[in-house]
Design a protein around this motif. Structure first.
Motif, PDB file in Angstrom:
ATOM      1  N   UNK A 204       0.835  -1.205   0.000  1.00 50.63           N
ATOM      2  CA  UNK A 204       0.000   0.000   0.000  1.00 50.63           C
ATOM      3  C   UNK A 204       0.872   1.258   0.000  1.00 50.63           C
ATOM      4  N   UNK A 205       1.967   1.228   0.760  1.00 49.36           N
ATOM      5  CA  UNK A 205       2.856   2.393   0.795  1.00 49.36           C
ATOM      6  C   UNK A 205       3.574   2.585  -0.541  1.00 49.36           C
ATOM      7  N   UNK A 206       3.975   1.475  -1.159  1.00 50.59           N
ATOM      8  CA  UNK A 206       4.612   1.582  -2.483  1.00 50.59           C
ATOM      9  C   UNK A 206       3.634   2.154  -3.495  1.00 50.59           C
ATOM     10  N   UNK A 207       2.376   1.781  -3.379  1.00 48.47           N
ATOM     11  CA  UNK A 207       1.356   2.316  -4.295  1.00 48.47           C
ATOM     12  C   UNK A 207       1.332   3.842  -4.244  1.00 48.47           C
ATOM     13  N   UNK A 208       1.460   4.402  -3.043  1.00 42.13           N
ATOM     14  CA  UNK A 208       1.442   5.864  -2.908  1.00 42.13           C
ATOM     15  C   UNK A 208       2.661   6.503  -3.571  1.00 42.13           C
ATOM     16  N   UNK A 211       4.763   6.618  -8.585  1.00 43.85           N
ATOM     17  CA  UNK A 211       5.204   7.510  -9.661  1.00 43.85           C
ATOM     18  C   UNK A 211       6.429   8.342  -9.268  1.00 43.85           C
ATOM     19  N   UNK A 212       7.037   8.045  -8.114  1.00 46.02           N
ATOM     20  CA  UNK A 212       8.298   8.695  -7.780  1.00 46.02           C
ATOM     21  C   UNK A 212       9.418   8.079  -8.613  1.00 46.02           C
ATOM     22  N   UNK A 213      10.437   8.878  -8.875  1.00 47.10           N
ATOM     23  CA  UNK A 213      11.544   8.426  -9.718  1.00 47.10           C
ATOM     24  C   UNK A 213      12.188   7.158  -9.147  1.00 47.10           C
ATOM     25  N   UNK A 214      12.344   6.176 -10.003  1.00 40.03           N
ATOM     26  CA  UNK A 214      13.049   4.957  -9.630  1.00 40.03           C
ATOM     27  C   UNK A 214      12.211   3.868  -9.014  1.00 40.03           C
TER      28      UNK A 214
END
Length: 497
Positions: A204-208, A211-214
């Protein structure tokens, strides 16, 4: 061909996933610091299996959401429902909006509950076997994937890896073999053999931060997803090709070993596998079955009728069009493919062999192709002992809604006083925009009154009559786009014009 032995998963898979997901989460824009380490230490699962583990972890979290919502807002007790089935449902309507969370609709069924999001269509369905939401049903999981209109990053990748949702069953079987899933005493239900809560939170945290770089490149590296990595790193293209070849070889071995054969064949087709042709040729020789049905579907989907025309003719000759399911579907689909291939031939006469399932589908195809046998098939569908034939053909004529349609429907009423055998035709006539034809139904019903039985005496036929409007209207919605174009194109007796 003997399948290679699949090693069991490492007992510390939970810790491995936790570490790799934390690297993705905390890598941020410094992906070069971690990317090479992840690449040099593969996870030990194929991308198909690795992403499926993550998808099942997230799905377990969604089932927990359903459980908690059902308890708090619908007064549902999973343990009571598991033990008593429909008798354990809470004292409220079986279907409705979730109080306090009306973006969701609920539906209780048997020993389970389904919640569907009214905007996105997301469909979460759980059968309860104890007080938890641990058990995931294969059918419900496939249905969930098919319902997604805006999938999140994990489900999006799963839908790319398994384009036909049903083929995910191949991956589920492999996770069983690796000890990642546990089967219960509940038919096609299973549960995760590793803890899921903390991993679900990390996802869930990665989902947020997706769209961050990398982040996306790190996620691909964490799951050893060589195909996705090769889009950013050309030096990994060979690894991606080798991964795909290994997967296609495994699928061929599963197919030949008759392990989830139809799903393995479907996934081979979805992956455009180089060994598809050999497997497809083998499958087209099978007796009527899910495998032969999948093979026919692949031939149709990939426009391979010309390549396999000899096999299609052989199927039409050897399969009984009126046999047990799925024989009628297989026979009818093979014949349709041959007629599309040779529209000027005399194969259309073969349709007259049909007298049970698939009759209405044959009639619709004959109308689309303007075949001389179309009107014969229409009339036989309206009088068929198979309700689905009558329902579909009544819906077709209601959509076209021209005088010749009214005449065909009225002829059925003129021939019989049978309530059940005329119910679909009466509904179709009442759906007409020409209110004058409604009198045909009213007059018939006045001459043949129906005495509705009490609830204790209801038969299947009585229930069908009570639901006739809803059923035919539903089919009209389903078939509308396919049939409406025939209003001006198809006229009985005009096949040769």
């Amino acid at each position: 061909m003997k399948r290679k032995c699949i090693p069991p998963v490492h007992s510390n898979l939970y810790q491995i996933l936790k570490h790799r997901l934390n690297v993705v989460l905390n890598g941020g824009g410094r992906d070069d610091l971690h990317l090479q380490t992840l690449i040099e230490s593969p996870i030990g699962l194929s991308p198909w299996d690795g992403w499926l583990v993550l998808c099942l972890i997230r799905h377990r979290g969604r089932q927990q959401f359903l459980l908690e919502n059902m308890r708090a807002r619908l007064d549902g007790d999973p343990e009571v429902i598991a033990r008593a089935g429909a008798m354990g449902h809470p004292d409220r309507p079986r279907v409705g909006l979730v109080p306090g969370d009306t973006d969701w609709e609920y539906r209780f069924h048997g020993r389970g509950c389904c919640m569907t999001h009214r905007v996105t269509g997301e469909d979460i369905d759980v059968d309860f076997h104890d007080e938890t939401a641990d058990w995931i049903g294969r059918y419900f999981f496939v249905k969930y994937l098919e319902s997604l209109q805006r999938p999140t990053f994990v489900e999006k990748r799963i839908c790319e890896l398994y384009p036909s949702a049903r083929s995910v069953n191949v991956g589920i079987d492999e996770l069983f073999e690796r000890g990642i899933l546990e089967a219960g005493e509940y038919g096609a239900s299973f549960r995760l053999a590793i803890p899921w809560e903390e991993l679900c939170d990390l996802l869930d945290q990665i989902e947020w931060r997706w769209h961050q770089a990398g982040t996306q490149t790190l996620a691909a590296a964490a799951m050893s997803d060589w195909a996705r990595l090769s889009e950013a790193r050309a030096d990994l293209a060979d690894r991606a090709d080798a991964c795909l070849r290994e997967k296609c070889d495994d699928l061929q071995q599963r197919f030949l070993a008759e392990q989830c054969s139809s799903d393995a064949l479907t996934l081979l087709a979805d992956l455009n596998a180089p060994n598809l042709e050999a497997c497809l040729g083998h499958a087209l020789k099978w007796p009527p079955s899910g495998v032969l049905s999948a093979a026919i579907d692949i031939v149709e989907r990939k426009s391979l009728s010309n390549r396999w025309s000899t096999q299609l003719r052989e199927i039409v000759n050897r399969v009984d069009p009126n046999g047990e399911l799925p024989s009628p579907y297989i026979w009818n689909t093979a014949l349709k493919l041959l007629i599309r291939l040779h529209p000027k031939g005399d194969l259309e006469k073969e349709f007259l062999r049909l007298n049970r399932n698939e009759l209405s589908e044959a009639a619709m195809f004959a109308m689309e192709m303007k075949l001389p046998c179309a009107i014969n098939l229409i009339r036989r569908s309206l009088r068929s002992v198979i309700p689905n034939n009558r329902i579909e053909m009544a819906a077709v004529l209601a959509i076209i809604d021209l005088p010749w349609c009214h005449d065909e429907l009225a002829c059925v009423l003129a021939e019989t006083s049978d309530q059940e055998m005329t119910t679909e035709c009466r509904t179709a006539l009442l759906e007409s925009r020409d209110v004058g034809v409604h009198a045909i139904v009213h007059n018939w019903e006045a001459d043949n009154p129906y005495d509705e039985p009490d609830n204790e005496s209801l038969t299947i036929g009585d229930l069908a009559k009570q639901r006739r409007d809803v059923i035919v209207q539903f089919e009209m919605q389903t078939l509308h786009d396919r049939i409406i174009i025939l209003r001006d194109r198809f006229k009985p007796g005009a096949a040769d014009e």
